[in-house]
Design a protein around this motif. Structure first.
Motif, mmCIF file in Angstrom:
data_model
loop_
_atom_site.group_PDB
_atom_site.id
_atom_site.type_symbol
_atom_site.label_atom_id
_atom_site.label_comp_id
_atom_site.label_asym_id
_atom_site.label_seq_id
_atom_site.Cartn_x
_atom_site.Cartn_y
_atom_site.Cartn_z
ATOM 1 N N ILE A 57 10.531 -3.781 -7.245
ATOM 2 C CA ILE A 57 10.522 -5.006 -6.426
ATOM 3 C C ILE A 57 10.205 -4.638 -4.970
ATOM 4 N N GLY A 58 10.977 -3.671 -4.445
ATOM 5 C CA GLY A 58 10.742 -3.232 -3.064
ATOM 6 C C GLY A 58 9.351 -2.650 -2.914
ATOM 7 N N GLY A 59 8.941 -1.858 -3.931
ATOM 8 C CA GLY A 59 7.606 -1.255 -3.883
ATOM 9 C C GLY A 59 6.513 -2.304 -3.837
ATOM 10 N N ALA A 60 6.646 -3.339 -4.683
ATOM 11 C CA ALA A 60 5.602 -4.377 -4.752
ATOM 12 C C ALA A 60 5.527 -5.188 -3.465
ATOM 13 N N MET A 61 6.654 -5.255 -2.747
ATOM 14 C CA MET A 61 6.666 -6.026 -1.493
ATOM 15 C C MET A 61 5.953 -5.282 -0.361
ATOM 16 N N ILE A 62 5.808 -3.960 -0.492
ATOM 17 C CA ILE A 62 5.195 -3.175 0.593
ATOM 18 C C ILE A 62 3.736 -3.582 0.829
ATOM 19 N N PRO A 63 2.857 -3.508 -0.197
ATOM 20 C CA PRO A 63 1.466 -3.932 0.063
ATOM 21 C C PRO A 63 1.358 -5.432 0.325
ATOM 22 N N LEU A 64 2.287 -6.211 -0.233
ATOM 23 C CA LEU A 64 2.230 -7.662 -0.008
ATOM 24 C C LEU A 64 2.413 -7.971 1.478
ATOM 25 N N LEU A 65 3.457 -7.405 2.062
ATOM 26 C CA LEU A 65 3.743 -7.729 3.460
ATOM 27 C C LEU A 65 2.769 -7.032 4.412
ATOM 28 N N SER A 66 2.481 -5.752 4.155
ATOM 29 C CA SER A 66 1.701 -4.974 5.123
ATOM 30 C C SER A 66 0.195 -5.179 5.007
ATOM 31 N N LEU A 67 -0.291 -5.472 3.784
ATOM 32 C CA LEU A 67 -1.743 -5.578 3.586
ATOM 33 C C LEU A 67 -2.175 -6.935 3.032
ATOM 34 N N GLY A 68 -1.210 -7.720 2.580
ATOM 35 C CA GLY A 68 -1.546 -9.012 1.975
ATOM 36 C C GLY A 68 -2.047 -8.860 0.555
ATOM 37 N N ILE A 69 -1.756 -7.705 -0.071
ATOM 38 C CA ILE A 69 -2.184 -7.462 -1.452
ATOM 39 C C ILE A 69 -0.944 -7.443 -2.345
ATOM 40 N N PRO A 70 -0.851 -8.354 -3.313
ATOM 41 C CA PRO A 70 0.360 -8.392 -4.131
ATOM 42 C C PRO A 70 0.432 -7.240 -5.118
#
Lengths: 167, 501
Positions: free
Chosen positions: B314-327
């Motif tokens: 969950i935390g891992g998937a949130m990293i590219p979502l927040l920082s790069l906009g890639i889910p």
């Protein structure tokens, strides 16, 4: 079965990609100052071509596997009967039809009424034939629709279609 | 930064309404996770419209709470029914169910819940540390880098496709194809609108996802109506303490850390979610165990590996979502839609433009992980009863809420037709055995790739050597080439082995 499925999938996707490529002719490309070398028609044509190639792979793969190594009959074909197809799949077909009717009725009937009717009908379809309880389905439909209307429209201020009855 | 952190903290941790939303979100998420056939994605789909009128922090806190509850809830049915409530809990069945059959259901559940909690905490910890650093790094990104990043992310489709590369690529390209409808990037030329004004804005991400996952799920259920599935549920579960001893906990520290790292790593990679991470960490735990033959017979190591990894993702998937906009997976794709609804633009500038919201998300995730621990331990008896929820009554209500979500976002009934259309597409693809997840990647990354490729074409025309001045892009392209090469080779070998060539 999986091979013929691959072939049918390939044909459907190939048809779609041909249409997709064909309609890319309607894209009016901008050629004025500041235009990029790759135009707005480039990517659709690129994706369309890739999709066509991949669907060709799927068709070839499906066709190749259908031909049995011993050269025998790839299998007896069963005749297609629309009546039998409907009897075997009526839950799926009616689910699509009901969702379509629900969306179509949203504007004229309003959210609450069309939702109550849809939920009632859909519950009956999703319940095995011997276990259907129309009264309970109706109660669930009405309660769910009015609760949702109260929660979203009255309480949260979300705009949903009102329809001719005003709710 | 300090004031943003404080604002984020106070708006979540000191606001009773947000705390209530988080607790309710986690509880509902657990219900959705535990009932087979309902997923965390559907929980987010269903409750997204409720967040429309909330503030961004209230709304997004609710959605992340649903996400955390949804991923964790899968362990309940995995252990008690031997059916994973969500794909993320597949590996939990392997040892959870045998433990339940041996009369150790309470212990299995206690371990599952506690290590889900630990996994979530470790994932959130990495998210808090890594995402600002990644965002800071990504500020340097220009058209070349984004183009290369989109290509790299799309190349992950090959890894996602499993055995059938062709179908995986078809799915990803179909996603990109749907995204071409509407106005083109840069010059705003209309494409595939066929004269309909409604199509000018293109298909919305939410409409696309709701149709693809929620509607197709209802139709899949309709297919099984006459199969009359019957579940045996073990209802008399009572967990004394945490359900396991301190010695057992200590024996699992290495397994926990390894599984969390796998979960976080898999979570970061675009498109690969908890389902893959739990299987990989289970395999890793088995391979590194002194007694690999005991795996699958009902030992705690298997549950620890699976539950730590899927929650850490969950935390891992949130990293590219927040920082790069890639889910990172389907749920974070829904969260991306949720962030857009609340006017929060994920990407490198998120820490500058929406810092209080981002810190609020971090705090909400921490609180949600504690809420998950408490609610699952205290409400376990209730959740076992929820497993009996009749889906024939629930699914039509979900369809109605999907329509609320689609219409409420833009106030037009046209989007409800959109979800029906994508429901049809999703169902067709499922029947054709084409995976759906690559299509989400294609839909999100397609426009990003096109926009930056066209910018690159202009830069290249001005200076053909400009590419050589972009080392980050070169590295991305090289990594993409290696990933593609290795995966195609592995795919060809696997196919050759299968056909005995």
């Amino acid at each position: 079965m999986s091979q013929s499925k691959d072939r049918i999938t390939g044909i459907v996707i190939a048809t779609f990609s041909v249409l997709y490529l064909y309609f890319s002719k309607d894209i009016r490309v901008f050629r004025g100052s500041g235009a990029t070398p790759l135009t707005s028609a480039f990517m659709p044509r690129f994706w369309g071509t890739c999709l066509l190639l991949l669907s060709a792979i799927l068709i070839i793969r499906g066709g190749r596997k259908l031909v049995r190594p011993d050269g025998g009959d790839p299998g007896t074909r069963r005749s297609f009967s629309p009546g039998e197809f409907f009897r075997n799949n009526y839950e799926v077909i009616l689910t699509f039809v009901f969702i379509g009717m629900y969306v179509a009725m949203l504007a004229p009937l309003g959210f609450t009424l069309s939702s109550a009717l849809y939920i009632f009908a859909q519950i009956l379809v999703l319940t095995p034939p011997g276990k259907r309880n129309p009264k309970l389905a109706l109660v669930v439909g009405v309660v769910a629709a009015f609760t949702t209307d109260f929660l979203f429209v009255r309480l949260l201020g979300v705009l949903l279609p009102h329809g001719i009855f005003g709710f | 930064m300090d004031s943003a952190l404080w604002t984020g903290f106070t708006s979540v941790a000191l606001d009773p309404f947000v705390l209530l939303l988080i607790f309710c979100g986690v509880a509902v998420g657990i219900v959705f996770g535990s009932v087979p056939g309902l997923t965390a994605t559907m929980a987010v789909v269903m409750f997204l419209p409720m967040t429309y009128t909330m503030t961004s922090i209230q709304g997004i806190s609710t959605l992340v709470a649903l996400y955390i509850g949804g991923i964790s809830g899968g362990l309940i049915s995995a252990i008690l029914l031997n059916i994973p409530g969500t794909p993320s809990s597949v590996a939990t069945c392997f040892d959870g169910s045998p433990m339940a059959k041996k009369g150790q259901a309470s212990k299995a559940l206690g371990i599952g819940i506690f290590f889900s909690f630990l996994g979530t905490l470790l994932g959130v910890g990495v998210l808090v540390v890594v995402s600002p650093m990644l965002a800071q790094f990504a500020i340097k990104f220009g058209a070349y880098e984004y183009c290369a990043l989109a290509l790299f992310s799309l190349s992950m489709v090959i890894a996602l496709s499993g055995r059938d590369l062709t179908k995986g690529l078809i799915s990803a390209i179909l996603g990109a194809v749907w995204a071409t409808v509407g106005l083109a990037p840069i010059d705003s030329r209309a494409r595939y609108t066929f004269g309909y004004v409604e199509l000018t804005a293109g298909f919305k991400l939410l409409v696309f996802l709701i149709g693809l996952f929620a509607i197709s799920e209802v139709i899949r259920y309709a297919e099984k109506v006459r199969s009359d599935e019957h579940y045996e549920i073990q209802e008399n579960v009572h967990i004394g303490g945490l359900g396991f001893t301190f010695k057992e906990f200590c024996s699992q520290i290495g397994n926990t850390i390894r599984s969390a790292l796998i979960g976080i790593g898999i979570g970061i990679l675009p498109g690969i979610g908890g389902g893959v991470s739990c299987m990989l960490s289970y395999t890793a735990a088995k391979n590194s165990s002194k007694d690999p033959e005991k795996f699958g017979t009902g030992i705690i190591d298997g549950i620890v590996a699976s539950e730590t990894a899927n929650n850490a993702s969950i935390g891992g998937a949130m990293i590219p979502l927040l920082s790069l906009g890639i889910p990172g997976d389907a749920v974070t794709a829904m969260l991306l839609g949720g962030l857009m609804v609340h006017n929060v633009a994920p990407g490198p500038l998120i820490f500058d433009k929406s810092a209080p919201v981002v810190y609020g998300i971090f705090i909400a995730m921490l609180i949600a992980s504690f809420a998950m621990l408490v609610i699952e331990f205290l409400g376990l008896r209730l959740f076992t009863k929820v497993l009996k929820v009749p889906k024939n009554y629930l699914l039509p209500i979900i369809v109605m809420l999907c329509c609320v979500g689609a219409i409420g976002d833009s106030n037009r009934v046209f989007d409800a037709w959109g979800i029906l259309f994508f429901g049809l597409v999703g169902f067709g693809l499922i029947k054709a055995a084409i995976p759906l997840t690559p299509m989400i990647l294609g839909f999100i990354l397609g426009p990003m790739f096109e926009l930056n490729l066209r910018k690159v074409s202009q830069l290249f025309r001005m200076n053909p050597l400009s590419f050589m001045e972009r080392p980050i892009a070169i590295v991305f392209f090289l990594v993409t080439a290696v990933v593609v090469f290795l995966n195609i080779r592995a795919n060809i070998r696997a196919n050759a082995q299968r056909t005995g060539v």
